[in-house]
Design a protein around this motif. Structure first.
Motif, short mmCIF file in Angstrom:
data_model
loop_
_atom_site.label_atom_id
_atom_site.label_comp_id
_atom_site.label_asym_id
_atom_site.label_seq_id
_atom_site.Cartn_x
_atom_site.Cartn_y
_atom_site.Cartn_z
N GLU A 85 40.20 39.13 40.80
CA GLU A 85 40.02 40.53 41.11
C GLU A 85 41.41 41.13 41.72
O GLU A 85 42.12 40.19 42.23
N PRO A 86 41.86 42.43 41.52
CA PRO A 86 43.00 42.83 42.13
C PRO A 86 43.20 42.69 43.50
O PRO A 86 42.36 42.97 44.42
N VAL A 87 44.55 42.49 43.77
CA VAL A 87 44.58 42.25 45.07
C VAL A 87 46.01 43.17 45.83
O VAL A 87 47.07 43.21 44.69
N GLY A 88 45.69 43.93 46.74
CA GLY A 88 46.50 44.95 47.31
C GLY A 88 46.81 46.03 46.47
O GLY A 88 45.61 46.48 45.51
N GLN A 89 47.91 46.90 46.45
CA GLN A 89 47.86 48.17 45.92
C GLN A 89 48.65 48.06 44.55
O GLN A 89 49.59 48.31 44.06
N VAL A 90 47.45 47.98 43.49
CA VAL A 90 47.87 47.68 42.23
C VAL A 90 47.72 49.07 41.48
O VAL A 90 46.66 49.67 41.31
N ARG A 91 48.79 49.42 40.98
CA ARG A 91 48.83 50.89 40.39
C ARG A 91 48.72 50.71 38.91
O ARG A 91 47.81 51.79 38.68
N LEU A 92 49.01 49.67 38.24
CA LEU A 92 48.34 49.68 36.98
C LEU A 92 47.98 48.22 36.52
O LEU A 92 48.77 47.40 36.89
N ARG A 93 46.89 47.82 35.79
CA ARG A 93 46.26 46.69 35.65
C ARG A 93 46.06 46.66 33.92
O ARG A 93 45.40 47.62 33.61
N LEU A 94 46.85 45.63 33.48
CA LEU A 94 46.44 45.42 31.90
C LEU A 94 45.64 44.16 31.86
O LEU A 94 46.33 43.12 32.33
N VAL A 95 44.82 44.13 30.92
CA VAL A 95 44.06 42.96 30.63
C VAL A 95 43.66 42.95 29.22
O VAL A 95 43.26 43.96 28.45
N ALA A 96 43.94 41.74 28.58
CA ALA A 96 43.57 41.39 27.17
C ALA A 96 43.04 40.03 27.25
O ALA A 96 43.78 38.99 27.51
N ASP A 97 41.79 39.76 27.04
CA ASP A 97 40.98 38.47 27.06
C ASP A 97 41.28 37.92 28.51
O ASP A 97 41.05 38.18 29.55
N SER A 98 42.11 36.74 28.48
CA SER A 98 42.29 35.82 29.78
C SER A 98 43.86 36.21 30.11
O SER A 98 44.40 35.74 31.19
N SER A 99 44.43 37.20 29.46
CA SER A 99 45.81 37.65 30.09
C SER A 99 45.76 38.84 30.91
O SER A 99 44.91 39.78 30.50
N TYR A 100 46.55 39.04 31.89
CA TYR A 100 46.71 40.12 32.70
C TYR A 100 47.97 40.51 33.38
O TYR A 100 48.68 39.45 33.45
N ALA A 101 48.21 41.80 33.59
CA ALA A 101 49.39 42.16 34.26
C ALA A 101 49.18 43.14 35.39
O ALA A 101 48.48 44.02 35.15
N ASP A 102 49.94 43.09 36.70
CA ASP A 102 49.52 43.83 37.48
C ASP A 102 50.87 44.61 38.19
O ASP A 102 51.94 43.85 38.22
N LEU A 103 50.82 45.83 38.19
CA LEU A 103 52.17 46.71 38.50
C LEU A 103 51.78 47.14 40.01
O LEU A 103 50.81 47.62 40.25
#
Length: 278
Positions: A85-103
């Motif tokens: 689950e996102p933690v903190g102030q995540v402006r943008l989250r990208l998810v593809a299967d088991s990969s993710y990126a949080d800005l």
């Protein structure tokens, strides 16, 4: 603020992790929710950097533009065991299967058209890390300016991607007075600095750190302790104020130039004096 090599590494990482894949895009913080919804479920075509600007491309000539600023971070996690689950102030989250990126914490995060993306590029100087860069564009601005070269190198409209570390280090490596007016440089001096930046910054992309000392000045060669600094890497003058220069032993100096801390060796980078005043 991250320097250009960091953004190019990030662009490569985003492309390797998400390029050609359908991504879920969301804004857990909410500030980017409307724009995230427009690219949610779309194929992420790839990412590229121009200086300190990051552009993530989606179909229809749409680009998520990110400028990390002083505090931004874009953390990419490839093939994670679980997407948390996102933690903190995540402006943008990208998810593809088991990969993710949080800005988080970025100065800019916006969805742009191709024309808007191109306008940002047009306002930027050439980027030493791009194959399409033209150093003569930067030279044309430098040779017409009376501003100090130490300031011009940090002007993103003159040269894109160079920050405080590369600025200080390339000036030292070329024995250049940081206060020397740009219009007093010779084109050969500029091209030598440009070529050096290309090599140094590409190495930064490869290693993820900034190393600027030559072989004869490494800790191993000099028998000195390695540098201990949260920025990492071996450098000549950056954040070494008051410490002995690796080349001449004179204390490294610091001063403020155009709102940023400048570091240089007054012996190795002797004060420039115009022949007209001599």
């Amino acid at each position: 603020m991250p320097e250009g090599h960091t953004l190019h590494r990030l662009a490569d990482e985003l492309t390797a992790t998400f390029g050609g894949r359908v991504v879920e895009a969301s804004s857990p913080q909410g500030r980017f929710a409307g724009s995230a919804a427009q690219v949610d479920g779309q194929v992420l075509l790839g990412a590229e950097a121009w200086g300190k600007h990051l552009f993530v491309a989606f179909p229809g000539d749409r680009f998520v533009h990110v400028h990390l600023g002083l505090y931004g971070k874009f953390d990419v996690h490839a093939d994670a065991p679980v997407v948390p689950e996102p933690v903190g102030q995540v402006r943008l989250r990208l998810v593809a299967d088991s990969s993710y990126a949080d800005l988080r914490g970025a100065t800019a995060c916006e969805l742009l058209t191709l024309a808007e993306r191109d306008a940002i590029v047009a306002r930027s100087g050439p980027d030493p890390l791009r194959d399409d860069a033209d150093p003569s564009v930067a030279w044309d601005r430098i040779r017409r300016s009376k501003a100090p070269i130490g300031g011009l190198l940090m002007d993103q409209s003159v040269l894109a991607g160079v920050g405080n570390v590369y600025r200080a280090e390339v000036l030292f490596r070329h024995r250049m007075d940081p206060y020397r007016p740009g219009n007093t440089l010779r084109v050969g001096q500029w091209r030598a600095m440009w070529d050096d930046l290309v090599v140094l910054m590409r190495e930064g992309v490869r290693t993820g750190r900034i190393d600027t000392v030559r072989d004869e000045h490494t800790p191993e060669a000099m028998g000195r302790p390695p540098r201990r600094d949260d920025h990492g890497g071996e450098v000549y003058v950056y954040r070494r104020n008051g410490m002995p220069c690796h080349v001449c032993g004179r204390a490294v100096r610091t001063a403020e130039l155009q709102g940023r801390n400048l570091f240089w060796c007054s012996h190795c980078q002797r004060r420039y004096r115009s022949r007209a005043l001599q």
